[in-house]
Enzyme design. Sequence first.
Site, PDB file in Angstrom:
ATOM      1  N   LYS A 146       0.844  -1.197   0.000  1.00  0.00           N
ATOM      2  CA  LYS A 146       0.000   0.000   0.000  1.00  0.00           C
ATOM      3  C   LYS A 146       0.879   1.246   0.000  1.00  0.00           C
ATOM      4  CE  LYS A 146      -0.305   0.347   5.036  1.00  0.00           C
ATOM      5  NZ  LYS A 146      -1.178   0.550   6.208  1.00  0.00           N
ATOM      6  N   TYR A 203      14.225  30.589   6.437  1.00  0.00           N
ATOM      7  CA  TYR A 203      13.077  31.377   6.854  1.00  0.00           C
ATOM      8  C   TYR A 203      13.034  31.578   8.370  1.00  0.00           C
ATOM      9  CZ  TYR A 203      11.090  30.723   2.182  1.00  0.00           C
ATOM     10  OH  TYR A 203      10.869  30.734   0.824  1.00  0.00           O
TER      11      TYR A 203
END
Length: 394
Positions: free
Chosen positions: A48, A283
Amino acid sequence: MTTANTTGTTMLADGVRAEAAIDLAALHGNLSALRERAPHSDLMAVVKADGYGHGALPCALEALAAGVRWLGTATPEEALALRAAGIGPDRARILCWLWTPGGPWAQALRAQLDISISGQWALDELLAAVRATGIPARVHLKADTGLGRNGAQPHDWPDLVDAALRARAAGLLDVVGIWSHFAAADEPGHPSIQAQLDAFATALAYAERAGVRPEVRHIANSPATLTLPGSHYDLVRTGLAMYGVSPIPELGAPADFGLRPVMSLSARLALVKRVPGGHGVSYGHRYHTPGETTLGLVPLGYADGVPRHASSAGPVQIAGKWYTAAGRIAMDQFVVDLGGDTPEPGEEVLLFGSGERGEPTAEDWARASGTIAYEVVTRIGARVPRRYLGAGRG
């Protein structure tokens, strides 16, 4: 072209910004090791979420080459994609378990998928598709033994089993599996483990008294496969462990279980530059250089799956030496403080791998970002190309 070094891991090819190298030989070996842990049970390779980020189809094919005959997916769409890629029912049973109303029941029946049913609404929709297509269903009934997610609660279990048996008597389906899922198998000794085993035994006993004769009974996931032999029943579902990441890091590293990490994530330095002390980095200037130093720019960011929560903490290896992300990890890039070292632009940056070169592992990144290694490997995005090594035999 990707080249290999003497340890069997990979080096980036010229012109490649970044890549995730997937060692299918390691995957093959992991499946063999897991089979040794559960010698009397069949093994399901869970692919999956695009094979936990490793690539569902290549990993499924390698699992088949390793002798696996059960594949597991969460969604029916994932299972249908494997069938469409050529993995027919003669090669593998494929179980899918995460259904929502209006799902592709008819397509699943035509593709001869194994279908998990957790409630009456799902059984009703499936039976409508069976009547419309004329194709009987292969059903795994799921019991909620304590996880509290999918599966029928104990008070609903008898009605679900009885309804499925009525449909079987009408020739509409066969109940081929009874199953459940652990909540805390990765915490050995957790009281929920025995409680769930007892609840599963009770659910099985009811179904068998009612006349269900399943091909497979299954509750064991990766950690249970490694540590709970009493949970193995007829089939074990191995997800993270088959990709060589320990599902129980507190108990042991991959090597302690005979496993080897399959994915290595690397990039090339995009820039190296000298900066003065006190210089803000990335940042928000959450990092300032403690003195004159060199900064290296790694061209991977959270858009590629590098966790932003590992800002100022995520480890990398460059030229055999560890460094740490300096400041915030941005969408496309992050910075490392090289401490005055001066590698050339283009030098390989290893974010994580098997650890055989002394590089960080996915577990190191999990600790740095306050998450689990499952998330670290699964979130590596499609912008990072995969390179497959050692494939083979499927």
